[in-house]
Design an enzyme around this catalytic site. Structure first.
Site, short mmCIF file in Angstrom:
data_model
loop_
_atom_site.label_atom_id
_atom_site.label_comp_id
_atom_site.label_asym_id
_atom_site.label_seq_id
_atom_site.Cartn_x
_atom_site.Cartn_y
_atom_site.Cartn_z
N ARG A 1 3.12 -9.33 -15.00
CA ARG A 1 2.54 -9.83 -13.77
C ARG A 1 1.04 -9.55 -13.91
NH1 ARG A 1 5.14 -7.43 -8.31
NH2 ARG A 1 3.73 -5.77 -8.92
N LYS B 1 1.25 -0.67 1.69
CA LYS B 1 1.00 -2.12 1.72
C LYS B 1 1.94 -2.78 2.73
CE LYS B 1 4.12 -2.75 -2.20
NZ LYS B 1 4.20 -2.74 -3.66
N CYS C 1 19.83 -16.78 16.59
CA CYS C 1 18.86 -17.76 17.09
C CYS C 1 17.44 -17.21 16.93
CB CYS C 1 19.11 -18.04 18.57
SG CYS C 1 20.82 -18.42 18.97
N MET C 2 16.48 -17.98 17.36
CA MET C 2 15.09 -17.54 17.23
C MET C 2 14.83 -16.28 18.05
SD MET C 2 11.58 -19.61 18.12
CE MET C 2 11.89 -20.98 17.05
N ASP C 3 15.36 -16.23 19.26
CA ASP C 3 15.01 -15.14 20.18
C ASP C 3 16.19 -14.31 20.65
OD1 ASP C 3 12.36 -16.35 20.26
OD2 ASP C 3 13.35 -17.88 21.48
N ARG D 1 3.81 7.06 -6.98
CA ARG D 1 3.43 6.05 -5.98
C ARG D 1 4.65 5.57 -5.20
NH1 ARG D 1 1.32 3.23 -10.74
NH2 ARG D 1 2.97 1.72 -10.29
N TYR E 1 24.53 -22.15 18.45
CA TYR E 1 24.19 -23.37 17.70
C TYR E 1 25.21 -23.64 16.61
CZ TYR E 1 19.45 -23.27 19.63
OH TYR E 1 18.37 -23.30 20.45
N HIS F 1 3.24 -0.36 -14.07
CA HIS F 1 4.26 -0.54 -13.02
C HIS F 1 5.57 -0.96 -13.70
CE1 HIS F 1 5.71 -1.01 -9.02
NE2 HIS F 1 5.69 -2.32 -8.97
C1 LIG Z 1 4.94 -1.60 -4.05
C2 LIG Z 1 4.48 -0.79 -5.20
C3 LIG Z 1 4.90 0.54 -5.35
C4 LIG Z 1 5.93 1.20 -4.44
O1 LIG Z 1 7.21 0.67 -4.72
P1 LIG Z 1 8.52 1.30 -4.04
O2 LIG Z 1 9.62 0.68 -4.84
O3 LIG Z 1 8.54 0.82 -2.63
O4 LIG Z 1 8.44 2.76 -4.18
C5 LIG Z 1 4.35 1.27 -6.39
N1 LIG Z 1 3.46 0.71 -7.24
C6 LIG Z 1 3.06 -0.58 -7.14
C7 LIG Z 1 2.08 -1.12 -8.12
C8 LIG Z 1 3.57 -1.37 -6.13
O5 LIG Z 1 3.17 -2.65 -6.05
#
Ligand SMILES: *Cc1c(COP(=O)(O)O)cnc(C)c1O
Length: 376
Positions: free
Chosen positions: A142, A44, A317-319, A227, A270, A171
């Site tokens: 969540r 993601k 700064c920005m850049d 995961r 700045y 999760h």
């Molecule tokens: C982002 C996410 C993960 C991976 O998390 P990490 O801490 O980066 O390993 C696994 N499961 C779900 C549902 C997530 O949203």
């Protein structure tokens, strides 16, 4: 016409990524030859800033059986990049998303009765049976079906002829915190929730729960898939330690564009926030907060130059930003490393995050779109 190339670049080592994937796979496989857990890479947020298309294709080539993304749009990006393995979408669906699930062969998460109904209706209209993963809320609060209310919520889903619940998952909220009791509570609730789902008619379904911290922490959270996100990119979730051999996949470099001397009591940048307490040499590097380098790095972060750590001074700064290189003999054109190694020195995303009070996930995700990713 020659393309202009910026000095500030992210180098993404796809070989290191594949080796990290293999290392995590070897860890969870152990000597289980019958049904070892499999690794579902989380890609993601543009693969944690590494570039979703290239990262996903490399992981698919390395043998990933399935990939996970946050939303439909990210899934579509992977399909457009030619990814063919199943893609799990973690996020909640909105009305406009439903068609995309079918058009791009994505595997949605069902985390509410509304989503289940919308998907079942769309599947029925297309004469399909849609594979989906069922999300159980065991304490994160969540997304997901509450673990203690499944007898009410699951029957319509499990009996739908148009939904095939291929997997059930949860999760963890505190896998990185060994003091917090919630991890054990979530594990126990998930065990009970699976038993309830079985009793309510869930057939053979895969099970998954572990993010990076959970997979390092407890083999009982491995189930059929793990995961990992952060770990795959070679960064260990703080404060966890591991002996697993992982390599940081991304490094972030630039080059010095100007060097100048300032006198005692002169300020830089700045707000004149940095005032030299003696003669100083300042190097200017063409990368700033528009590239994802946090303003809090001013006065807190470091850059590697000539194999040494040089403090970022003044305001980012920005850049561009400014570094105190007094005594380092720095010249324009010298390589500057924000994340990565130079000589014997190394700065990783975890160190950069700690310096400014954030988390390494944010450091990686915020690396700007302006920065070219160079793949090796
Ligand atoms: C982002 C996410 C993960 C991976 O998390 P990490 O801490 O980066 O390993 C696994 N499961 C779900 C549902 C997530 O949203």
């Amino acid at each position: 016409m020659m393309r202009a190339v910026r000095q500030t670049r992210a180098r993404v080592d796809l070989g290191a990524l594949a080796r990290n994937f293999a290392a995590i796979q070897a860890l969870v496989r152990g000597d289980d030859t019958v049904a070892p857990p499999r690794v579902m890479p989380v890609v993601k947020a543009n693969a944690y800033g590494h570039g979703a298309a290239r990262v996903a294709r490399a992981l698919e080539a390395a043998g990933a059986p399935m990939l996970a993304v946050a939303d439909i749009e990210e899934g579509v990006t992977l399909r457009d990049a030619g990814v063919t393995v199943p893609i799990l979408v973690f996020g909640a669906l909105s009305i406009s998303d439903v068609a995309g699930v079918f058009a791009h062969r994505l595997t949605p998460t069902v985390s509410s009765p509304w989503a289940a109904r919308a998907l079942a209706e769309a599947a029925a209209a297309g004469g399909e049976r849609l594979a989906c993963h069922l999300k159980i809320d065991t304490g994160m609060h969540r997304l997901g079906f509450r673990h203690d209310n499944l007898a009410r919520t699951l029957p319509p889903i499990l009996s739908s002829p148009h939904l095939h619940v291929e997997a059930i998952y949860t999760h963890f909220a505190t896998a990185d915190d060994h003091e917090h009791p919630l991890f054990e509570q979530q594990r126990t609730r998930f065990d009970a929730a699976r038993a309830t789902a079985q009793r309510l008619g869930l057939g053979r379904a895969a099970v998954h729960a572990a993010n990076s911290a959970a997979l390092l922490r407890d083999t009982r959270a491995w189930f059929d898939y793990v995961r990992p996100g952060l770990l795959l990119y070679g960064v260990v979730p703080p404060p966890v330690a591991t002996t697993l051999a992982l390599e940081p996949v991304l490094s972030l470099q630039s080059r010095v564009v100007a060097v100048k001397q300032i006198r005692s009591n002169e300020s830089v940048g700045y707000g004149a926030r940095y005032v030299a307490d003696g003669p100083r040499t300042i190097a200017v590097i063409p990368a700033g907060y528009a590239d994802g380098l946090d303003t809090r790095l001013g006065g807190r972060g470091h850059v590697l130059l000539r194999g040494r750590r040089a403090p970022i001074v003044g305001s980012v700064c920005m850049d561009m930003l400014t570094v105190d290189v007094t005594g380092l003999d720095v010249e324009p054109g010298d390589e500057a490393v924000f994340i990565g190694t130079q000589g014997d020195e190394r700065i990783d995303a975890r160190e950069m995050a700690a310096a400014i009070g954030t988390i390494p996930w944010e450091i990686l995700c915020r690396i700007g779109t302006r920065i070219e990713r160079v793949y090796a």
